[in-house]
Design an enzyme around this catalytic site. Structure first.
Site, PDB file in Angstrom:
ATOM      1  N   GLN A 162      -4.728  -1.829  -7.388  1.00  0.00           N
ATOM      2  CA  GLN A 162      -5.452  -0.991  -6.427  1.00  0.00           C
ATOM      3  C   GLN A 162      -6.121   0.171  -7.142  1.00  0.00           C
ATOM      4  OE1 GLN A 162      -3.895   2.193  -3.436  1.00  0.00           O
ATOM      5  NE2 GLN A 162      -3.940   0.284  -2.266  1.00  0.00           N
TER       6      GLN A 162
ATOM      7  N   SER B 138      -7.137   4.738  -0.245  1.00  0.00           N
ATOM      8  CA  SER B 138      -7.288   3.457  -0.933  1.00  0.00           C
ATOM      9  C   SER B 138      -8.758   3.052  -0.909  1.00  0.00           C
ATOM     10  CB  SER B 138      -6.451   2.380  -0.242  1.00  0.00           C
ATOM     11  OG  SER B 138      -5.087   2.755  -0.192  1.00  0.00           O
TER      12      SER B 138
ATOM     13  N   ASP C 244       0.825  -1.212   0.000  1.00  0.00           N
ATOM     14  CA  ASP C 244       0.000   0.000   0.000  1.00  0.00           C
ATOM     15  C   ASP C 244       0.857   1.260   0.000  1.00  0.00           C
ATOM     16  OD1 ASP C 244      -2.576   1.158  -0.045  1.00  0.00           O
ATOM     17  OD2 ASP C 244      -2.493   1.580   2.091  1.00  0.00           O
TER      18      ASP C 244
END
Length: 302
Positions: free
Chosen positions: A294, A244, A220
């Protein structure tokens, strides 16, 4: 919470070294969830956390919760997650595991992270017994070795607005291969690709699940650099609101998260205040070890 996690929550603050074994030990402690009862676990956030819980932290902790209900001979091969609400770092997170299926080869788990009585994150993960089969993989891009590249602190250089990047405890060592987005913002370059060498900044125990969870934590980081860099903006230098939204990981081959791996990311699209980023993880010997996708919320304000 466990004693290790309690120490991590209270001790991992901006007054400690920005990296090294101590910072990594704090991360390992944060991933050591407390078991409340069958299928329920509790985790905490470090004391230095910003307004929201870091997405990689909650994803890593959720994967720990799932993995602790699965036989050790089954490794995680994929996860799919949604970030539902911003996490509150001042209170613990409760992880509820739903044992969806225990098959002969595959095990499926669903995890809901809960704060203040509401779901903040959901994760589905699939585990598989080791099997042999056909093999192929993309080759790693030709990049310089990590030890030849500047550290993150050196890259930040004279950017005073990014000073927290130098001082915030960072259990993952980062070395940008290309110029990072806060530099390309100044030079006018608009790269669609971002490459960063990473590794846990110390030595991790020989626990298969832990290495996977540390890579999940690291996945991430820097991923949304690609869409931002393509438009010449960056988090702390421009009015960018971001988070996110969802996250998917596929683990292809065994690896150690405390050895160097290349995070090769790019952005195929951005629209509707959302940016999509894809990434591949390569071990230092060129082995493709994982793939990530993502989508993130990216609101660039005037």
């Amino acid at each position: 919470m466990t004693e290790l996690a309690r120490q991590a929550a209270s001790g991992m603050d901006a007054g400690e070294p920005a990296g090294g074994q101590q910072a990594l030990d704090h991360l390992v402690a944060l991933l050591d969830l407390e078991k409340l009862e069958e299928n329920f676990f509790r985790g905490v956030s470090p004391a230095h956390s910003p307004v929201r819980v870091f997405g990689g932290q909650v994803a890593g902790q959720a994967l720990v919760a799932a993995g602790r209900t699965v036989p050790e001979d089954r490794g995680v091969h994929s996860l799919h997650a949604y970030f539902i609400r911003g996490g509150d770092p001042s209170v613990p997170i409760v992880y509820e595991v739903d044992r969806i299926r225990d098959g002969r080869s595959f095990t499926t788990r669903r995890v809901i992270a809960i704060q203040h009585g509401k779901a903040i994150f959901s994760l589905s993960a699939s585990f598989q017994k080791d099997e042999r089969g056909i093999e192929h993989a993309d080759a790693m891009p030709d990049v310089p070795p990590p030890d030849s590249l500047p550290t993150l602190a050196e890259r930040v250089g004279d950017f005073p607005h990014l000073s927290t990047m130098r001082t915030r405890p960072r259990p993952i060592d980062l070395r940008y291969v290309n110029d990072p987005p806060w530099l390309t913002r100044e030079t006018g370059e608009r790269p669609a690709r971002n490459q960063v060498w990473m590794r846990a900044d110390g030595v991790l125990p020989d626990q298969r699940l832990l290495h996977v969870c540390v890579l999940t934590y690291a996945s991430d980081m820097t991923l949304l650099d690609s869409p931002l860099a393509r438009h010449g903006v960056y988090w702390e230098l421009d009015k960018v609101l971001g988070a996110s939204l969802d996250h998917a990981l596929w683990f292809h081959r065994p690896f150690r998260a405390d050895e160097w791996f290349l995070y090769d990311t790019e952005t195929p699209s951005a629209s509707g205040a959302r940016g999509l980023a894809t990434g591949r993880f390569f071990a230092a010997d060129g082995t493709l070890i994982a793939t990530v996708v993502q989508e993130g919320l990216l609101r660039v304000l005037d």
